[in-house]
Design a protein around this motif. Structure first.
Motif, PDB file in Angstrom:
ATOM      1  N   UNK A   6       0.803  -1.152  -0.036  1.00 22.54           N
ATOM      2  CA  UNK A   6       0.036   0.012   0.116  1.00 22.54           C
ATOM      3  C   UNK A   6       0.755   1.189  -0.011  1.00 22.54           C
ATOM      4  N   UNK A   7       1.974   1.154   0.682  1.00 21.91           N
ATOM      5  CA  UNK A   7       2.869   2.337   0.517  1.00 21.91           C
ATOM      6  C   UNK A   7       3.450   2.746  -0.685  1.00 21.91           C
ATOM      7  N   UNK A   8       4.003   1.549  -1.273  1.00 22.91           N
ATOM      8  CA  UNK A   8       4.492   1.379  -2.677  1.00 22.91           C
ATOM      9  C   UNK A   8       3.410   2.083  -3.856  1.00 22.91           C
ATOM     10  N   UNK A   9       2.036   1.829  -3.500  1.00 23.55           N
ATOM     11  CA  UNK A   9       1.071   2.154  -4.367  1.00 23.55           C
ATOM     12  C   UNK A   9       0.746   3.609  -4.082  1.00 23.55           C
ATOM     13  N   UNK A  10       0.527   4.226  -2.964  1.00 23.53           N
ATOM     14  CA  UNK A  10       0.670   5.494  -2.844  1.00 23.53           C
ATOM     15  C   UNK A  10       1.882   6.402  -3.253  1.00 23.53           C
ATOM     16  N   UNK A  11       3.059   5.739  -3.004  1.00 20.14           N
ATOM     17  CA  UNK A  11       4.393   6.544  -3.721  1.00 20.14           C
ATOM     18  C   UNK A  11       4.284   6.606  -5.262  1.00 20.14           C
ATOM     19  N   UNK A  12       3.620   5.483  -5.750  1.00 20.63           N
ATOM     20  CA  UNK A  12       3.613   5.500  -7.160  1.00 20.63           C
ATOM     21  C   UNK A  12       2.557   6.751  -7.655  1.00 20.63           C
ATOM     22  N   UNK A  13       1.431   6.709  -7.060  1.00 20.27           N
ATOM     23  CA  UNK A  13       0.547   7.816  -7.444  1.00 20.27           C
ATOM     24  C   UNK A  13       0.999   9.133  -7.302  1.00 20.27           C
ATOM     25  N   UNK A  14       1.815   9.436  -6.197  1.00 20.37           N
ATOM     26  CA  UNK A  14       2.329  10.591  -6.022  1.00 20.37           C
ATOM     27  C   UNK A  14       3.400  10.974  -7.152  1.00 20.37           C
ATOM     28  N   UNK A  15       4.385  10.108  -7.283  1.00 15.09           N
ATOM     29  CA  UNK A  15       5.429  10.003  -8.212  1.00 15.09           C
ATOM     30  C   UNK A  15       4.878  10.346  -9.645  1.00 15.09           C
ATOM     31  N   UNK A  16       3.697   9.832 -10.208  1.00 15.53           N
ATOM     32  CA  UNK A  16       3.400  10.079 -11.394  1.00 15.53           C
ATOM     33  C   UNK A  16       2.190  11.097 -11.390  1.00 15.53           C
ATOM     34  N   UNK A  17       1.800  11.792 -10.418  1.00 19.42           N
ATOM     35  CA  UNK A  17       0.947  12.751 -10.068  1.00 19.42           C
ATOM     36  C   UNK A  17       1.559  14.025 -10.305  1.00 19.42           C
ATOM     37  N   UNK A  18       0.818  15.226 -10.205  1.00 19.88           N
ATOM     38  CA  UNK A  18       1.282  16.389 -10.311  1.00 19.88           C
ATOM     39  C   UNK A  18       2.611  16.791  -9.381  1.00 19.88           C
ATOM     40  N   UNK A  19       2.723  16.376  -8.238  1.00 17.24           N
ATOM     41  CA  UNK A  19       3.662  16.531  -7.555  1.00 17.24           C
ATOM     42  C   UNK A  19       5.163  15.753  -7.991  1.00 17.24           C
ATOM     43  N   UNK A  20       5.137  14.710  -8.737  1.00 21.81           N
ATOM     44  CA  UNK A  20       6.136  14.137  -9.113  1.00 21.81           C
ATOM     45  C   UNK A  20       6.743  14.511 -10.573  1.00 21.81           C
ATOM     46  N   UNK A  21       5.514  14.852 -11.455  1.00 18.35           N
ATOM     47  CA  UNK A  21       6.022  14.881 -12.880  1.00 18.35           C
ATOM     48  C   UNK A  21       6.829  16.263 -13.220  1.00 18.35           C
ATOM     49  N   UNK A  22       6.953  17.060 -12.194  1.00 17.37           N
ATOM     50  CA  UNK A  22       7.893  18.011 -12.550  1.00 17.37           C
ATOM     51  C   UNK A  22       9.773  17.436 -12.420  1.00 17.37           C
TER      52      UNK A  22
END
Length: 204
Positions: free
Chosen positions: A84-100
Motif C-alpha cells: 500500500x505504501x508503494x501504491x501511494x508512492x507511485x500515485x504521487x510520483x506519477x501525479x502533479x507532485x512528481x511530474x516536474x
C-alpha cells in the motif's frame, strides 16, 4: 576588495531558480532564471561562477528535494502493508507532485544535458535501492528492491513515451498484487522445475 558572495542570498536564488526549472525546464540561457529570481544574469554568475555551475546546482537541489519527498513516501508505516505504501508512492510520483521531477531529470537523457551530470543515471538508480530495501525488509523481502525499482523505472519510461496512465497504473497495481501473493523465500526468476532443467540438459 569586492564583496564576498553571501550564502543566504545564494541559497535564496537557488531555491527560486529550482522552482522555475521544475516548472518550466532547464533554460538554455540565464535570462529566464534572472527574471524569475528578480536579479540579473551578472549576479547569478557572481554567486555561482558559470551557467553550467548554476544548472548543476539546480539539478542537485531538485534531486535532494525529490529524495526528501519521495524518500518519506517510501518509508515503512506500521499501520499499512508495504505494498500500500508503494501504491501511494507511485500515485504521487506519477501525479502533479512528481511530474516536474520526471520532466527535469528526463532532460538528462539528452546528450547535451548529460554533460551537466554525467553519472546521473547510475546515481538515480542507486539512490532508491536503500529506501526500497528498508521498506521491503518489513515484509521479509529486501532482496526484491532491484526488481521493484526496475518495474517502477520501466513503467515510468513507458508512461513518458505513451502518456497512457490507465495502462501503466493497471500494470503497477497488477505487479503489487503479484508481490503480495509471492511466497516468502521464493524469488522471481529463481531455479526452474527439475523437469525443465532435465530437458535443457538433454538438448546440450
Amino acid at each position: 576588495m569586492g564583496r564576498r558572495p553571501q550564502p543566504s542570498i545564494k541559497n535564496r536564488l537557488l531555491e527560486a531558480c529550482t522552482d522555475y526549472a521544475l516548472a518550466h525546464g532547464l533554460p538554455d540561457r540565464l535570462e529566464p532564471l534572472a527574471t524569475a529570481t528578480g536579479t540579473s544574469a551578472r549576479m547569478l554568475i557572481y554567486h555561482f561562477g558559470t551557467r553550467d555551475a548554476l544548472l548543476r546546482a539546480i539539478l542537485g537541489h531538485a534531486r535532494q528535494r525529490q529524495l526528501d519527498t519521495f524518500g518519506d513516501l517510501l518509508r515503512v508505516r506500521p499501520d499499512e502493508p508495504y505494498t500500500a505504501t508503494l501504491d501511494r508512492a507511485w500515485t504521487s510520483i506519477t501525479g502533479s507532485d512528481g511530474r516536474p521531477y520526471l520532466r527535469m531529470f528526463g532532460q538528462l537523457r539528452d546528450s547535451a544535458e548529460q554533460q551537466l551530470w554525467p553519472d546521473f543515471r547510475r546515481t538515480a538508480t542507486t539512490d532508491w535501492l536503500g529506501p526500497l530495501e528498508v521498506g521491503l525488509r518489513s515484509i521479509g523481502r529486501p532482496e526484491l528492491a532491484t526488481l521493484v525499482l526496475a518495474v517502477i523505472r520501466g513503467l515510468l519510461m513507458d508512461l513518458d513515451a505513451t502518456a497512457d496512465t490507465t495502462r501503466t497504473h493497471r500494470a503497477f497495481h497488477d505487479f503489487l498484487a503479484a508481490l503480495e501473493h509471492l511466497p516468502t523465500g521464493q524469488e522471481p526468476g529463481g531455479p526452474r522445475p527439475a523437469l525443465s532443467r532435465d530437458r535443457s540438459s538433454s538438448r546440450s
